[in-house]
Design an enzyme around this catalytic site. Structure first.
Site, PDB file in Angstrom:
ATOM      1  N   ASN A 215      45.031  50.640  31.123  1.00  0.00           N
ATOM      2  CA  ASN A 215      44.806  49.899  29.879  1.00  0.00           C
ATOM      3  C   ASN A 215      43.594  50.504  29.167  1.00  0.00           C
ATOM      4  O   ASN A 215      42.949  51.411  29.688  1.00  0.00           O
ATOM      5  CB  ASN A 215      44.648  48.398  30.153  1.00  0.00           C
ATOM      6  CG  ASN A 215      43.519  48.111  31.106  1.00  0.00           C
ATOM      7  OD1 ASN A 215      42.369  48.418  30.817  1.00  0.00           O
ATOM      8  ND2 ASN A 215      43.842  47.546  32.264  1.00  0.00           N
ATOM      9  N   ASP A 284      48.195  43.287  35.218  1.00  0.00           N
ATOM     10  CA  ASP A 284      48.985  42.144  35.699  1.00  0.00           C
ATOM     11  C   ASP A 284      50.189  42.622  36.510  1.00  0.00           C
ATOM     12  O   ASP A 284      50.703  41.901  37.350  1.00  0.00           O
ATOM     13  CB  ASP A 284      49.493  41.320  34.506  1.00  0.00           C
ATOM     14  CG  ASP A 284      48.340  40.651  33.767  1.00  0.00           C
ATOM     15  OD1 ASP A 284      47.367  40.257  34.448  1.00  0.00           O
ATOM     16  OD2 ASP A 284      48.391  40.554  32.523  1.00  0.00           O
ATOM     17  N   LYS A 294      55.105  64.074  42.858  1.00  0.00           N
ATOM     18  CA  LYS A 294      55.172  63.984  41.389  1.00  0.00           C
ATOM     19  C   LYS A 294      56.639  63.912  40.937  1.00  0.00           C
ATOM     20  O   LYS A 294      57.463  64.719  41.365  1.00  0.00           O
ATOM     21  CB  LYS A 294      54.483  65.222  40.794  1.00  0.00           C
ATOM     22  CG  LYS A 294      54.318  65.121  39.313  1.00  0.00           C
ATOM     23  CD  LYS A 294      53.645  66.364  38.751  1.00  0.00           C
ATOM     24  CE  LYS A 294      53.847  66.378  37.250  1.00  0.00           C
ATOM     25  NZ  LYS A 294      53.950  67.686  36.702  1.00  0.00           N
ATOM     26  N   PHE A 328      37.106  36.252  31.837  1.00  0.00           N
ATOM     27  CA  PHE A 328      37.235  36.735  30.460  1.00  0.00           C
ATOM     28  C   PHE A 328      38.678  36.577  30.013  1.00  0.00           C
ATOM     29  O   PHE A 328      39.597  36.701  30.825  1.00  0.00           O
ATOM     30  CB  PHE A 328      36.871  38.233  30.383  1.00  0.00           C
ATOM     31  CG  PHE A 328      35.425  38.470  30.084  1.00  0.00           C
ATOM     32  CD1 PHE A 328      34.467  38.275  31.067  1.00  0.00           C
ATOM     33  CD2 PHE A 328      35.010  38.894  28.832  1.00  0.00           C
ATOM     34  CE1 PHE A 328      33.130  38.489  30.801  1.00  0.00           C
ATOM     35  CE2 PHE A 328      33.685  39.123  28.545  1.00  0.00           C
ATOM     36  CZ  PHE A 328      32.734  38.923  29.534  1.00  0.00           C
ATOM     37  N   LYS A 342      43.624  28.996  30.842  1.00  0.00           N
ATOM     38  CA  LYS A 342      43.310  29.941  31.920  1.00  0.00           C
ATOM     39  C   LYS A 342      42.158  29.402  32.771  1.00  0.00           C
ATOM     40  O   LYS A 342      42.164  29.498  34.003  1.00  0.00           O
ATOM     41  CB  LYS A 342      42.945  31.304  31.318  1.00  0.00           C
ATOM     42  CG  LYS A 342      42.638  32.386  32.332  1.00  0.00           C
ATOM     43  CD  LYS A 342      42.505  33.743  31.660  1.00  0.00           C
ATOM     44  CE  LYS A 342      42.128  34.832  32.651  1.00  0.00           C
ATOM     45  NZ  LYS A 342      42.020  36.153  32.044  1.00  0.00           N
ATOM     46  N   LYS A 346      42.640  28.612  36.769  1.00  0.00           N
ATOM     47  CA  LYS A 346      41.971  29.475  37.765  1.00  0.00           C
ATOM     48  C   LYS A 346      40.699  28.856  38.330  1.00  0.00           C
ATOM     49  O   LYS A 346      39.953  29.523  39.035  1.00  0.00           O
ATOM     50  CB  LYS A 346      41.646  30.842  37.145  1.00  0.00           C
ATOM     51  CG  LYS A 346      42.772  31.441  36.329  1.00  0.00           C
ATOM     52  CD  LYS A 346      43.434  32.596  37.011  1.00  0.00           C
ATOM     53  CE  LYS A 346      44.815  32.840  36.439  1.00  0.00           C
ATOM     54  NZ  LYS A 346      45.175  34.146  36.110  1.00  0.00           N
TER      55      LYS A 346
END
Ligand SMILES: Cc1cc2nc3c(=O)[nH]c(=O)nc-3n(C[C@H](O)[C@H](O)[C@H](O)COP(=O)(O)O)c2cc1C
Length: 399
Positions: A215, A284, A294, A328, A342, A346
């Site tokens: 990401n 996720d 490969k 976050f 959230k 959590k």
């Protein structure tokens, strides 16, 4: 009181230069020994005589003038004498010069020659503040322990309502007092004795030995938090995913690759931590199968099956046992509602919401939400400043 403290106030060529008069007066009222150093541009916006009168000391405007002729090498003597250098207002130009090692006037020479803490209060047009060159320079200086305060949002000299206004002199004095070593009101070490674990950066989920799903996380927020917590006296462990940032000094850094190794590192190091801040962007999903060789470019299409990764935050929420847990949420829509959901899911104590567009940026606009549903909104500011706002909030909740 700031008795026995020598403070250099650098004044540069911003329209807010007149506010330096209030800053100097406030510092004098606290009994500081104040020395004003002005750039040539600043002298066109506010008179050196005013600042000389308010500070009670000669004002330095020129390296080669003999305003300080009683001292052998005046600029070096002043640089070494200072407990803190405050530059308020600080122009884009001076930020650029300091970040790039230029010392072509009295102020930049003194800054370069001084080991003292530096506190910078930028003020400029919003487009100047958003300019990539300015952002890069601010970011570099923050990584070298320069502390920034502001700029704030408000009415700018050009008429628009935007970011760029110098922080209030009262706030600058408060921040300087916090940073001064040994000051009676110093709270710079307000995290002393606290163990803080922070995660940062992005994870990389391997597809094969050379490819991964990753990401855009740069690690800037997590690294800023780690640096700020260390500066405030905490014993910091940083579990870092991928980033191009250099490891901060004085911090234990554990490098990890994927969500699984980040989970292992966090769980193995969680015992005894007073605060855990999960600023990393953890994938996720990961490829269900990792190919050990490969993949060859043969078929026209390939299908990649993804499986959920381990939920580090949820596990920490279950196991937390007195640790103050901060998460976050980078959202693209319904920011506050999604973050609140959230937080309860959590079992977090605090959640920081930012827009997903802040990823990779040097600054961000954050909202801090606590367990009681209070939402503190902070306008766009450098991530180092956001980090200190987050630590302030955590401290207000745990003490
Ligand atoms: C009236 C006026 C106001 C200015 N205000 C600012 C400002 O708020 N911030 C800034 O970065 N530059 C501002 N500038 C531009 C700086 O003065 C200019 O970049 C100058 O070279 C800065 O010199 P110094 O950084 O050595 O003080 C302003 C210029 C003028 C003429």
């Amino acid at each position: 009181m700031l008795t026995n403290k020598t403070i250099i106030v650098g004044v540069t060529g911003g329209i807010a230069a007149y506010k330096a008069c209030e800053l100097v007066s406030r510092l004098k009222k606290l009994n500081a020994d104040v020395w004003v150093v002005m750039t040539a541009a600043a002298t066109k916006l506010v008179g050196p005589i005013t600042l000389r009168t308010l500070s009670g000391n000669p004002v330095v405007t020129d390296l080669f003038a003999d305003e300080l002729s009683t001292l052998p090498v005046p600029h070096i003597a002043l640089a070494q004498k200072a407990d803190i250098i405050i530059i308020a207002p600080c122009t884009a130009n001076i930020i650029g010069k300091i970040a790039n090692g230029i010392a072509d006037d009295a102020l930049t020479t003194i800054v370069m020659a001084s080991p003292a803490q530096k506190l910078i209060a930028p003020a400029m047009n919003a487009e100047m503040w958003r300019n990539p060159a300015v952002k890069k320079n601010v970011s570099w200086l923050e990584s070298r322990d320069f502390v920034f305060i502001g700029p704030e949002e408000g009415k700018l000299a050009c008429g628009s309502e935007d970011i760029g206004v110098m922080s209030k002199p009262r706030a600058i004095v408060k921040e300087a007092t916090r940073l001064l070593p040994g000051s009676k009101t110093a709270s710079a070490a307000d995290l002393t004795g606290k163990k803080v674990l922070i995660t940062a950066g992005g994870t990389r989920e391997a597809i094969d030995p050379v490819r991964f799903i990753g990401n855009r996380s740069s690690g800037k927020m997590g690294y800023a938090l780690a640096e700020a917590a260390r500066q405030r006296g905490a014993e910091v462990t940083l579990v870092s995913g991928s980033t191009h940032l250099a490891a901060p000094e004085g911090i234990t850094v554990i490098k990890v690759e994927d969500a699984k190794s980040m989970h292992e590192a966090v769980i193995a190091n969680r015992a005894g931590q007073h605060i855990i801040i999960m600023a990393a962007a953890v994938a996720d999903y990961r490829p269900t199968i990792t190919f050990w060789q490969k993949l060859k470019k043969e078929s026209e299409t390939i299908k990649l099956e993804l499986s959920k990764t381990v939920d580090i935050l949820a596990d920490l929420g279950r196991l937390k046992n007195g640790t103050y847990l901060v998460g976050f949420a980078a959202e693209t829509n319904d920011h506050v509602e999604n973050a609140k959901a959230k937080m309860s899911e959590k079992n977090l104590d605090l959640i920081i919401v930012n827009d997903a567009s802040a990823i990779e940026q040097d600054s961000s606009e954050i909202k801090i939400i606590d367990k009681h549903g209070n939402v503190d909104e902070h306008p766009e500011q450098a991530k180092h400043q956001s980090a200190n706002k987050i630590l302030d909030k955590i401290l207000s909740q745990i003490t």
